[in-house]
Motif scaffolding. Structure first.
Motif, short mmCIF file in Angstrom:
data_model
loop_
_atom_site.label_atom_id
_atom_site.label_comp_id
_atom_site.label_asym_id
_atom_site.label_seq_id
_atom_site.Cartn_x
_atom_site.Cartn_y
_atom_site.Cartn_z
N PRO A 189 -77.72 82.33 -8.11
CA PRO A 189 -77.27 82.18 -9.51
C PRO A 189 -76.08 81.21 -9.63
CG PRO A 189 -77.52 84.51 -8.94
CD PRO A 189 -77.75 83.73 -7.67
N GLU A 190 -75.27 81.10 -8.57
CA GLU A 190 -74.11 80.20 -8.61
C GLU A 190 -74.57 78.74 -8.76
OE1 GLU A 190 -74.55 82.66 -6.32
OE2 GLU A 190 -73.01 84.04 -7.05
N ASP A 231 -69.19 88.03 -10.90
CA ASP A 231 -69.30 87.99 -9.44
C ASP A 231 -70.24 89.09 -8.95
OD1 ASP A 231 -68.80 88.22 -6.62
OD2 ASP A 231 -66.98 87.04 -6.93
N ARG A 232 -71.42 88.69 -8.48
CA ARG A 232 -72.42 89.70 -8.07
C ARG A 232 -71.98 90.42 -6.80
NH1 ARG A 232 -76.27 86.79 -4.53
NH2 ARG A 232 -75.31 84.74 -4.30
N LYS A 257 -79.73 91.69 -12.94
CA LYS A 257 -80.77 90.87 -12.29
C LYS A 257 -80.21 90.18 -11.03
CE LYS A 257 -84.55 87.91 -12.97
NZ LYS A 257 -85.02 88.37 -11.69
N HIS A 258 -78.92 89.82 -11.06
CA HIS A 258 -78.33 89.11 -9.91
C HIS A 258 -78.14 90.01 -8.69
CE1 HIS A 258 -76.45 85.76 -12.63
NE2 HIS A 258 -77.77 85.74 -12.60
N ILE A 259 -78.22 91.34 -8.91
CA ILE A 259 -78.04 92.24 -7.76
C ILE A 259 -79.26 93.16 -7.61
CG2 ILE A 259 -75.52 92.30 -7.46
CD1 ILE A 259 -75.45 94.66 -9.40
N PRO A 302 -78.24 89.81 -0.15
CA PRO A 302 -77.18 88.85 0.20
C PRO A 302 -76.41 89.22 1.46
CG PRO A 302 -76.58 90.11 -1.77
CD PRO A 302 -77.96 90.54 -1.38
N THR A 303 -76.23 88.24 2.33
CA THR A 303 -75.41 88.46 3.54
C THR A 303 -74.02 88.98 3.16
OG1 THR A 303 -74.29 87.36 5.36
CG2 THR A 303 -74.98 85.94 3.57
#
Ligand code: EPU
Length: 419
Positions: A189-190, A231-232, A257-259, A302-303
């Protein structure tokens, strides 16, 4: 040196509001260099990585002013200068000045960037991208001079969908002659946030958020107003805190949605959580199920959230696992968790298993990197007794007002300066 002291075992209740995304803001701020105008960015987190970028902009001659959460950057007086090593190495995102200065002046000189010690983190894909656009890269030890007579749009295939390389190539390509197509681009997303800002400045970028990004070069970019997305990773960290020790803990100002990958894992664990349009309400629940995590580029897990999630996995009933596929060295948190009472085994450098549930006890631990620090703060919050997290400068680089945000919902946590 700073350390965080936590008296564990408090219940967290109330509301935490999520700040603007670090990994967007650290690219949006250098993007201002691409124009000779005024850029206004809203919802910028107040973290030390942004302080370092402000210093870089001022060093280049920009006038920067910051209000609570906005930053105004005037780039009329900016000059292209070599960026010294002591500035470049303050943070990873200093590398965005390579693409931005190259895009604007056709020349950038700076040093290898800094950042968390979580692996080798080469920048070969950034440099290959610049070369595809017609630039020459001169390496002298740690110093890079990237220079082009003209930048010409080109097809670029990324071996790995690197976030930094995708953004840096966009910066270099926005003012190139002709069209650049990045294949196997990162989809985070970024990246969409950065492409939207560049388009607000007059760029012509299509496809951000997919694996194929097309950039039609333009002659000039102008000033713009833009806003940083939530910030996700910060959101995910506090959601995990809620699952560990929350009672109706509300996490506001998020884009669920971003997470999605985190939310789906928490559902699999049977966490007590309600997801609304822009907030989550979450409580501690006993008897959580173990899960298997494999880190991947977006929309994969996400890492940046695997270390914080590992704390919660120590409380699940059974054996969980985490496979890290992005970085070589992102399990430095696990020895400290084991010191606190966790039962984590490294199967190899890429995979760990976590046997739970285990009671955690307060200890003195070290934040070896940003997300390891977040993991240990979470562990301290749910441990019995006092936890001291040392070297928390790493944590303060990425989490805005972490002490105040946690205190406001009931944590007993303080930040201490030590000599
Ligand atoms: N890679 C290469 N060559 C390159 C670039 C990357 O081999 O030229 C490799 C890296 O070594 C890594 C993988 O590709 O194994 C992915 O790296 P990427 O370039 O996507 O990471 P980054 O841009 O350096 C950003 C965030 C990281 C986040 C990653 C992945 C910033 C400043 N950093 O790093 O954030 O982990 O994307 O999402 O945006 C953090 O916030 O804790 C953090 C480390």
């Amino acid at each position: 040196m700073k350390q965080i002291i936590i008296e564990g075992g408090q219940t967290l209740t109330g509301t935490i509001s999520i700040s603007g995304a670090k990994n967007s803001a650290v690219a949006l701020v250098p993007a201002a260099v691409l124009c000779d105008d005024l850029v206004e960015i809203e919802n910028v987190p107040n973290i030390s990585d942004i302080d370092a970028l402000e210093e870089m902009l001022q060093y280049l001659g920009a006038t920067v002013s910051r209000q609570t959460s906005s930053i105004h950057i005037d780039t009329h007086q900016i000059e292209n200068k070599e960026i010294p090593e002591n500035i470049s190495k303050k943070l990873r995102a200093s590398y965005y000045f390579m693409g931005a200065l190259l895009g604007k002046y056709k020349k950038a000189t700076m040093y290898f960037p800094g950042g968390c010690p979580i692996g080798a983190r080469p920048i070969n894909l950034h440099l290959k991208g610049f070369e595809s656009l017609g630039a020459k890269v001169i390496e002298e030890g740690n110093k890079y001079t990237i220079v082009a007579e003209t930048l010409k749009g080109a097809p670029i295939y990324l071996d790995t969908p690197s976030v930094g390389a995708t953004i840096n190539i966009m910066f270099a390509a926005v003012k190139a002659l002709g069209t650049t197509v990045i294949e196997n681009a990162a989809k985070e997303p970024e990246i969409v946030n950065v492409a939207t800002m560049l388009n607000n400045m007059g760029a012509r970028i299509r496809g951000a958020g997919t694996s194929k990004i097309t950039i039609h070069g333009v002659e000039k970019l102008h000033g713009a107003y833009t806003e940083v997305i939530p910030d996700r990773i910060e959101a995910g960290t506090y959601i995990i805190a809620g699952a560990l020790i929350g009672k109706n803990l509300e996490i506001h100002n998020i884009i669920p949605k971003h997470i999605e990958s985190l939310i789906s894992k928490l559902k699999e664990m049977q966490v007590d959580m309600k997801v609304f349009a822009d907030r989550v309400v979450i409580s501690k629940k006993d008897g959580l199920k173990p899960v298997h995590i494999k880190t991947l580029g977006y929309p994969g897990f996400p890492t940046d959230l695997q270390q914080p999630l590992t704390t919660l996995l120590t409380q699940c009933h059974g054996i969980s696992s985490v496979e890290e596929t992005i970085y070589e060295n992102r399990f430095l948190n696990t020895n400290y968790l084991n010191d606190m009472g966790a039962d984590i085994t490294a199967l190899d450098t890429e995979k760990i298993t976590i046997k739970g549930p285990t009671k955690l006890k307060g200890k003195e631990v070290v934040a070896t990197d940003l997300r390891a620090g977040a993991c240990l703060v979470l562990a301290g919050l749910c441990a019995d007794g006092i936890t001291i997290v040392k070297d928390v400068e790493h944590v303060l680089r990425g989490y805005e007002n972490i002490i105040e945000k946690l205190r406001q919902v009931g944590a007993k946590i303080t930040l201490e300066e030590i000599k």
